[in-house]
Design an enzyme around this catalytic site. Structure first.
Site, PDB file in Angstrom:
ATOM      1  N   HIS A   1      -5.333  -3.753  -2.165  1.00  0.00           N
ATOM      2  CA  HIS A   1      -5.028  -2.780  -3.221  1.00  0.00           C
ATOM      3  C   HIS A   1      -4.905  -3.432  -4.595  1.00  0.00           C
ATOM      4  CE1 HIS A   1      -4.561   1.096  -1.266  1.00  0.00           C
ATOM      5  NE2 HIS A   1      -4.002   0.488  -0.244  1.00  0.00           N
TER       6      HIS A   1
ATOM      7  N   SER B   1       0.803  -1.221   0.000  1.00  0.00           N
ATOM      8  CA  SER B   1       0.000   0.000   0.000  1.00  0.00           C
ATOM      9  C   SER B   1       0.839   1.275   0.000  1.00  0.00           C
ATOM     10  CB  SER B   1      -0.943  -0.004   1.199  1.00  0.00           C
ATOM     11  OG  SER B   1      -0.230  -0.216   2.397  1.00  0.00           O
TER      12      SER B   1
ATOM     13  N   LYS C   1     -12.006  -0.258  -0.980  1.00  0.00           N
ATOM     14  CA  LYS C   1     -11.118   0.378  -1.949  1.00  0.00           C
ATOM     15  C   LYS C   1     -11.785   0.366  -3.325  1.00  0.00           C
ATOM     16  CE  LYS C   1      -7.220   0.302   1.017  1.00  0.00           C
ATOM     17  NZ  LYS C   1      -6.552  -0.602   1.934  1.00  0.00           N
TER      18      LYS C   1
HETATM   19  C1  LIG Z   1      -6.611  -0.767   3.391  1.00  0.00           C
HETATM   20  C2  LIG Z   1      -6.009  -2.071   3.703  1.00  0.00           C
HETATM   21  C3  LIG Z   1      -6.582  -2.918   4.652  1.00  0.00           C
HETATM   22  C4  LIG Z   1      -7.751  -2.489   5.496  1.00  0.00           C
HETATM   23  O1  LIG Z   1      -8.947  -2.440   4.799  1.00  0.00           O
HETATM   24  P1  LIG Z   1     -10.207  -1.707   5.458  1.00  0.00           P
HETATM   25  O2  LIG Z   1     -11.367  -2.324   4.788  1.00  0.00           O
HETATM   26  O3  LIG Z   1     -10.053  -0.255   5.186  1.00  0.00           O
HETATM   27  O4  LIG Z   1     -10.160  -2.013   6.916  1.00  0.00           O
HETATM   28  C5  LIG Z   1      -6.029  -4.166   4.845  1.00  0.00           C
HETATM   29  N1  LIG Z   1      -4.949  -4.554   4.154  1.00  0.00           N
HETATM   30  C6  LIG Z   1      -4.335  -3.756   3.254  1.00  0.00           C
HETATM   31  C7  LIG Z   1      -3.144  -4.247   2.508  1.00  0.00           C
HETATM   32  C8  LIG Z   1      -4.851  -2.490   3.004  1.00  0.00           C
HETATM   33  O5  LIG Z   1      -4.247  -1.705   2.123  1.00  0.00           O
END
Ligand SMILES: *Cc1c(COP(=O)(O)O)cnc(C)c1O
Length: 395
Positions: free
Chosen positions: A212, A184, A243
């Site tokens: 991602h 990320s 996302k």
């Molecule tokens: C954003 C993210 C999460 C968390 O996801 P949410 O639904 O916002 O809690 C978990 N793992 C990775 C790699 C992320 O980038």
């Protein structure tokens, strides 16, 4: 206020201010889109995870509205008590089909999915082997169980092999190898072919967090397992609905046995309620859109290529990303914060990222283009980067 508490908090806040990185979140006054109003200014958004623009897709919004009217505002209980609705199961069927697994289980968020999945499966005598740049929610999952932990250097599969060989020689129980699909902060990608081969060789469980990568990589955005064609034998795929799907919620896609195990054992699933029906209905619609509108993913990649080339041509250090996440590495946290502020003054929002999210000397602003940015949006953003880059001596 308690005196000790007050002086503790003062100390913490003063130390953030002294480092130049104390910032309360900016306030979004419109829907999350490619151009938004934030803190009273019209700006080009380069910090959203809404890769494909689905937060405002008419089918997604309409699905939420209908479910709200039909099913009401909340789920009524924890899912295992009386809160599992037909909608939850429908979403899980769709996700499993999309990811090509037997079953899926939805959690409140990607964060709780990782915490639940890792900490429930791994027990004393087991070993979790984790890429050093894995997401905080994976790390927190490791902290909540009694399994051992080993960290392999970022994307270094020779190091991973050494750890696995040594662990097997030692007679470790279950071994879980876990990695972000797309990282990320840097936008680089795990080599799932290498990981899958090592898991086979050393009898380890394979797990990827495609938060991602979903909506970005693989056919129709199915993620890195699809991209690397390692579906056969891959054990666990994690993802988020917050996302590219543009809504909210986490999920695990895996075998039916694994899902049934989590339904009975995963604490975030057992002790916390799930989403309201409107959210779940929006998620179902988002999966449908992802299956039916692959052009969005193509546009995301076109924009990604255009923007990366522009930044490179200007002379910025954009790291080693191969995905829409493009870091612009600035140096110290204070300078990255200043860079982000000056960009904002010129109508562009790219969030500054500092320690502990990344190493202090690799502080950066992180950019993420969306499928819905126009060429004109991106050209304007590049002009702002050029101006600020020159005025701060970054390029
Ligand atoms: C954003 C993210 C999460 C968390 O996801 P949410 O639904 O916002 O809690 C978990 N793992 C990775 C790699 C992320 O980038």
């Amino acid at each position: 206020m308690n005196q000790r508490l007050q002086s503790f908090l003062r100390g913490e806040i003063e130390s953030l201010k002294a480092k130049g990185i104390f910032r309360m979140p900016r306030v979004l006054e419109t829907a999350a889109g490619p151009r938004v109003r934030m803190d009273g200014r019209e700006i080009i958004q380069l910090s959203s995870n809404n890769y494909l623009g689905l937060t405002t897709h008419p089918k997604v919004v309409e699905a939420a509205r209908r479910a709200l009217e039909e099913f009401g505002a909340g789920p009524g209980a924890v899912r295992t008590i009386a809160g599992t609705m037909s909608l939850h199961l429908e979403l899980e069927r769709r996700l499993a089909r999309f990811k090509g697994t037997d079953a899926a289980l939805v959690f409140q968020s990607g964060y709780t999915a990782n915490v639940g999945v890792v900490s429930t499966l791994m027990q004393e005598g087991d070993l979790i082997v984790s890429d050093e740049l894995n997401h905080a929610s994976i790390i927190d999952g490791c902290r909540l169980c009694k399994a051992g932990r080993a960290i392999y250097r970022h994307l270094d599969y020779d190091h991973l092999r050494d750890i696995l060989r040594e662990a097997r020689a030692r007679g470790t129980g279950k071994i879980l190898v876990v990695a972000d699909g797309v990282f990320s902060m840097d936008g680089d990608v795990s080599d799932l072919k290498a990981i899958a081969a090592l898991c086979r060789e050393f009898d380890a469980i394979s797990m990827v967090d495609d938060a991602h990568a979903t909506g970005v990589m693989g056919r129709n955005g199915r993620g890195t397992v699809d991209h690397f064609a390692v579906q056969e034998g891959w054990d666990i795929q994690i993802g988020t609905m917050s996302k590219a799907f543009g809504v909210m919620g986490g999920y695990v896609c895996a075998s039916r046995d694994l899902v049934e195990f989590y339904v009975h054992k995963a604490r975030p699933f057992l002790f916390s309620s799930s989403h309201p029906p409107a959210v779940i209905a929006a998620c179902i619609a988002a999966v449908e859109v992802m299956e039916n509108e692959p052009d969005r993913v193509a546009r995301l990649w076109e924009n990604t290529r255009f923007f990366k080339e522009g930044l490179k041509r200007l002379g910025f250090n954009i790291g080693s990303s191969s995905t829409p996440i493009t870091p612009v590495i600035i140096g110290s946290g204070a300078k990255a914060a200043r860079f982000s502020d000056e960009l904002f003054a010129r109508g562009v929002f790219a969030q500054g990222i500092y320690f502990p999210m990344v190493a202090e000397e690799k502080s950066r602003v992180r950019t993420i283009v969306m499928a819905t940015h126009t060429r004109a949006d991106l050209e304007e953003a590049l002009r702002a980067f050029e101006h600020v880059g020159r005025s701060l001596g970054v390029i």
